[in-house]
Enzyme design. Structure first.
Site, PDB file in Angstrom:
ATOM      1  NE  ARG A  36       5.337   0.335   0.888  1.00 30.61           N
ATOM      2  CZ  ARG A  36       6.304   0.902   0.088  1.00 30.61           C
ATOM      3  NH1 ARG A  36       6.670   0.483  -1.174  1.00 30.61           N
ATOM      4  NH2 ARG A  36       7.254   1.811   0.309  1.00 30.61           N
ATOM      5  CE  LYS A  59      -5.709  -5.579  -6.598  1.00 35.47           C
ATOM      6  NZ  LYS A  59      -4.618  -4.877  -6.149  1.00 35.47           N
ATOM      7  CE  LYS A  64      -1.127   2.212   2.663  1.00 38.18           C
ATOM      8  NZ  LYS A  64      -2.598   2.301   1.607  1.00 38.18           N
ATOM      9  CG  HIS A 121      -3.435   8.428  -7.512  1.00 39.57           C
ATOM     10  ND1 HIS A 121      -3.906   7.127  -7.836  1.00 39.57           N
ATOM     11  CD2 HIS A 121      -2.816   8.808  -8.741  1.00 39.57           C
ATOM     12  CE1 HIS A 121      -4.034   6.721  -9.165  1.00 39.57           C
ATOM     13  NE2 HIS A 121      -3.306   7.843  -9.726  1.00 39.57           N
ATOM     14  CB  THR A 163      -7.261  -1.307  -5.395  1.00 41.60           C
ATOM     15  OG1 THR A 163      -5.722  -1.239  -5.189  1.00 41.60           O
ATOM     16  CG2 THR A 163      -7.507   0.026  -6.184  1.00 41.60           C
TER      17      THR A 163
HETATM   18  C1  GPK Z   1      -1.592   7.093  -3.685  1.00 40.10           C
HETATM   19  F1  GPK Z   1      -0.225   9.100  -3.651  1.00 40.10           F
HETATM   20  C2  GPK Z   1      -0.218   7.727  -3.616  1.00 40.10           C
HETATM   21  C3  GPK Z   1       1.009   7.098  -3.840  1.00 40.10           C
HETATM   22  O1  GPK Z   1       2.087   7.752  -3.667  1.00 40.10           O
HETATM   23  N1  GPK Z   1       1.181   5.856  -3.882  1.00 40.10           N
HETATM   24  C4  GPK Z   1      -0.110   5.270  -3.685  1.00 40.10           C
HETATM   25  O2  GPK Z   1      -0.113   3.934  -3.934  1.00 40.10           O
HETATM   26  C5  GPK Z   1      -2.568   5.023  -3.571  1.00 40.10           C
HETATM   27  N2  GPK Z   1      -1.397   5.730  -3.684  1.00 40.10           N
HETATM   28  C6  GPK Z   1      -3.617   5.441  -2.661  1.00 40.10           C
HETATM   29  O3  GPK Z   1      -3.108   5.281  -1.346  1.00 40.10           O
HETATM   30  C7  GPK Z   1      -4.753   4.499  -2.531  1.00 40.10           C
HETATM   31  O4  GPK Z   1      -5.829   4.767  -1.778  1.00 40.10           O
HETATM   32  C8  GPK Z   1      -5.220   4.138  -3.922  1.00 40.10           C
HETATM   33  O5  GPK Z   1      -6.205   3.192  -4.266  1.00 40.10           O
HETATM   34  C9  GPK Z   1      -4.325   4.015  -4.924  1.00 40.10           C
HETATM   35  O6  GPK Z   1      -3.175   5.055  -5.001  1.00 40.10           O
HETATM   36  C10 GPK Z   1      -4.703   3.994  -6.437  1.00 40.10           C
HETATM   37  O7  GPK Z   1      -5.202   5.136  -6.822  1.00 40.10           O
END
Ligand code: GPK
Length: 833
Positions: free
Chosen positions: A568, A682, A573, A374, A678
């Site tokens: 967050r 939405k 971001k 992720h 994500t």
């Molecule tokens: C990715 F590595 C991580 C983490 O520790 N926490 C987290 O919420 C998120 N993410 C990404 O930052 C997003 O871009 C992504 O959409 C989401 O995971 C789901 O895949």
């Protein structure tokens, strides 16, 4: 399958089988029964809290009927199941979702009205289940909804934290964290005190030889903690399928409660042991995209993984199949590297407990697991020190060493003498303090590795995991672009929009096949449809404006453009880019004559999101946003032309109110840093447009909705590295607009300038790692285009309609079907009503 009740007595069971309510009368009867018996109250002391509790219990009973049917069906069919292992499940509220998925919301609404309550007030009583930080945890929750809605036999496994993500309060502009104790009353879980697993920690490994001279490892000593299962039913939409989310809670094992100590009068320390055991599942680590290597976190991971695997293996063994069939019955998906120990634990079970040969066991293990990455941010990639492993999980460390040895031998064979390659891909990082690289272990122990959006999946294959692509071949790596559940994020959050769409597409089938949204595209030019669309948007904005008034006592004009960035808080971001842009807008407005100012398009800039408690810079960003709001919102020159709002304690249930009110949302991460995002999906699905960078799923959203329906700006990911290099090796120039923003901050206009010194020097003096200065001009230009285009409301709304029509791809149903086909090889199993 054996039944505990013998045949002759089953008749009584069948006769009295619980059916669950199906109409208003049945619902009311259940609510009254729960108020009067379960809650021991009456019509004389039933407040909204009690009414919620009773309604929730009524729905819980209704769910459990379907849950029982589903579990029985799955047991009988004995087909392949999916297990989704995630340290986070950010579920939000359950009741509204349960009502809608069961198709009983109107029944509940009318029933509650008969009993003297408004359904919205009752829904509002529920505490969010906030067992997650952000995108990763919410993705897991959307996946559970899709798995059940698509009738896949699937289980979620996680931890039952006593404290979820903290509650955020804003005090004098600063974030303050308050513990989220949410388990006071939770009707959505079923404690299974009979489903327990003893989990071992510490101790040491003794080797012996069996009768054939084979070496056998015995992990001995240490301490035992007991895992207790709590089950949460997950209802599918418009299907009786109701899956299970099993959350583990820790307690002292009965063997562990030290009766010796107790009898010797050392009551205090025996209770302290108990508390130490309970600490394991006490609290969710509040970090997003960051790993901190704390021992308790590793304990959580092993505790949860070992309990889950024990459960999965126990279920498999009931079927009495040969071990080699395990991967035909079981698919386990690792949500990030947090559950990577499951790979080692399964190998340990097969080799140490079940006496399989290493190679045979390893074949089973690697065929079972899939790993989802992720993030590419280096600070988020999990590493654990070898020393900690040795101490906490001595046998697992040995197995990791063996996995690594066999892996490196195979690499050596394929690429002889490339010692650099060997040290680059070794699971053990040979640094000062030796570290176990969890992502490498996850790749080596899985049959598929996926990223979560196209750009992200390309990036992992060409950067952080490229050596593994060379070694294993490209087929092992794939992309599954994230998705969101349209049930919660359209139907539940925006019921009027959902109804309008249903009126034009012949019912609510689009909630099961989101590509059917394409039928509304033909109405983009329809005046009447646009009018209804605009009315719904306006009503959603009025609802948010009321909330802003009631919580912050700031009046915002619902006719203004609502520009939203909620997620967050993180430097990557780039909320700092947004607030610098807001300051620029404020300075520009101040420099205008009153007449000129009036001609500008009024805007409300809305922020929200939590900073990790230890993330100092993120907290400064929150502080700056609040200080800017305090100045701008009280400046009589500005009035309605600009408002700056920071919404406290952003969470799932607030997202459901905020997102439908957006005109524009900001997804402006430095290119290459946001794996997918994500909320971008939405926001568009709720009839807004995006201002964003070419990052994560923004790119695929652009492909789907068309370039003309999104406001893209900024550096491309392939140029990021060069720019960073330039910042560090040549004089880094800051354009005049950004300099003026910095000057305004430093003049003390927005509070003590020293508070924001580090934020400015990060850009100006320390290499601007996130390229704020590079993207600032194009950000401002693009915001100008937003203002211009928004003035043409007819065309704006048409763009929103076309965009929604083209969002079908981003359903988590599509995403889950891709996992099922490409990674898990599982089929749906229909449950009959
Ligand atoms: C990715 F590595 C991580 C983490 O520790 N926490 C987290 O919420 C998120 N993410 C990404 O930052 C997003 O871009 C992504 O959409 C989401 O995971 C789901 O895949």
């Amino acid at each position: 399958v054996e039944a505990s009740i013998p045949e002759p007595q089953r008749e009584a069971w069948t006769k009295h089988q619980v059916q669950g309510f199906t109409d208003k009368d049945g619902f009311e009867k259940e609510v009254v029964r729960h108020v009067e018996t379960t809650l021991a109250r009456s019509l004389y002391n039933c407040d909204e809290g009690a009414a919620y509790s009773a309604a929730a219990l009524a729905f819980r009973d209704r769910l459990i009927t379907n849950w029982n049917k589903t579990q029985q069906r799955q047991t009988f069919a004995d087909s392949k199941r999916v297990y989704y292992l995630s340290l986070e499940f950010l579920m939000g509220r359950a009741m509204d979702n349960a009502m809608l998925n069961l198709g009983l919301k109107n029944v509940a609404k009318d029933g509650m009205q008969d009993l003297g309550f408004r359904i919205e007030d009752i829904i509002g009583q529920e505490h969010d289940a906030a067992l997650g930080n952000g995108g990763l945890g919410r993705l897991a929750a959307c996946f559970l909804d899709s798995l059940a809605s698509l009738d896949y036999p699937a289980w979620g496994y996680g931890l039952r934290y006593r404290y979820g993500i903290f509650k955020q309060e804003i005090i004098n502009g600063y974030q303050v964290e308050v513990p989220d104790y949410w388990l006071d009353f939770n009707p959505w879980e079923f404690p299974r005190h009979d489903v327990t697993v003893d989990i071992q920690f510490y101790g040491n490994v003794r080797k012996s030889q069996d009768e054939n001279g084979k070496s056998v490892a015995h992990w001995e000593g240490g301490e035992i903690v007991t895992a207790v299962a709590y089950d949460v039913p997950i209802p599918g939409y418009a299907t009786p399928s109701t899956n299970n989310l099993r959350l583990w809670s820790s307690k002292a094992s009965s063997g562990e409660f030290d009766f010796q100590k107790f009898n010797n009068g050392d009551y205090e320390s025996s209770v302290a042991d108990q508390q130490r055991a309970e600490t394991i599942s006490a609290v969710l680590y509040p970090n997003d995209n960051l790993e901190r290597g704390k021992e308790l976190r590793l304990k959580q991971q092993y505790f949860w993984v070992a309990a889950s695997l024990h459960d999965i293996v126990r279920r498999f063994k009931k079927s009495k199949r040969a071990w080699k069939e395990f991967p035909d019955q079981v698919a386990i998906q690792l949500n990030d590297t947090h559950p990577t120990l499951a790979i080692v634990e399964l190998q340990r079970i097969l080799v140490d407990k079940e006496n399989l040969e290493w190679d045979e066991a390893w074949e089973i293990v690697t065929s079972t697991f899939g790993y989802t990455n992720h993030t590419v941010l280096p600070e988020a990639l999990e590493k654990w020190s070898v020393g900690l492993f040795q101490h906490l999980l001595p046998r697992h460390l040995q197995i990791i060493y063996d996995i690594n040895l066999f892996f490196l031998q195979s690499v050596e064979k394929k690429f002889p003498k490339d010692h650099d390659l060997l040290s680059r891909v070794s699971i053990i990082e040979e640094s000062q303090v030796k570290m176990v690289r969890m992502a490498y272990l996850a790749i080596i122990g899985s049959h598929k590795v996926n990223g979560v959006a196209e750009l992200h999946s390309d990036l992992i294959q060409t950067t952080i995991f490229r050596d593994f692509v060379t070694i294993f071949g490209a087929d092992k790596f794939t992309n599954v672009t994230n998705g969101i559940t349209p049930r919660r994020w359209l139907h539940q959050a925006n019921p009027r929009l959902s109804e309008l769409i249903a009126s034009k597409t012949g019912g609510y089938d689009f909630l099961k096949d989101l590509t059917l949204l394409n039928q509304i595209e033909q109405y983009a030019g329809d005046k009447e449809f646009r009018k209804e669309w605009a009315e719904i948007k306006y009503a959603n904005k009025v609802r948010l404006a009321k909330y802003i008034k009631s919580t912050l006592d700031v009046t915002v004009n619902p006719a203004a453009l609502f520009d939203v960035q909620v997620k967050r808080i993180h430097e990557y971001k780039r909320q700092q880019l947004n607030i610098f842009g807001v300051i620029h807008r404020y300075l520009a407005l101040k420099a205008m004559s009153p007449e000129e100012r009036k001609k500008q398009l009024p805007r409300v800039s809305i922020f929200g999101g939590k900073a990790a408690p230890g993330y100092w810079m993120a907290k400064q960003i929150i502080h700056l946003i609040n200080n800017v709001g305090a100045v701008v919102n009280n400046d009589p020159d500005i009035g309605d032309q600009l408002k700056v709002i920071f919404l406290e304690d952003y969470n799932v249930s607030k997202a459901e109110m905020i997102i439908p009110a957006n005109d524009i949302s900001e997804h402006i991460s430095t290119a290459g840093t946001e794996a997918s995002g994500t909320s971008n999906m939405k926001f568009v699905l709720n009839g807004g447009l995006i201002i964003g960078t070419c990052d994560g799923a923004n790119i695929e959203i652009t492909r789907e909705v068309g370039q003309e329906n999104i406001f893209l700006f900024g550096t491309l990911s392939e140029d990021v590295e060069d720019l960073r290099h330039q910042h560090n090796y040549s004089n880094h120039s800051i354009d005049s607009n950004l300099s003026k923003v910095f000057e305004a901050i430093q003049s003390g206009k927005f509070g003590e300038p020293n508070d924001f010194g580090a934020m400015i020097s990060a850009v100006r003096d320390h290499g601007d790692y996130y390229l704020v200065s590079d993207d600032f001009e194009s950000y401002l230009d693009t915001q100008k285009m937003v203002d211009t285009e928004y003035r043409n409301q007819d065309e704006w709304i048409a763009k929103c309609i076309r965009s929604v029509a083209r969002m079908g791809f981003f359903s988590s149903d599509r995403c889950i079907n891709e996992y099922a086909e490409g990674i898990w090889n599982v089929e749906p199993l229909v449950v009959k009503n």
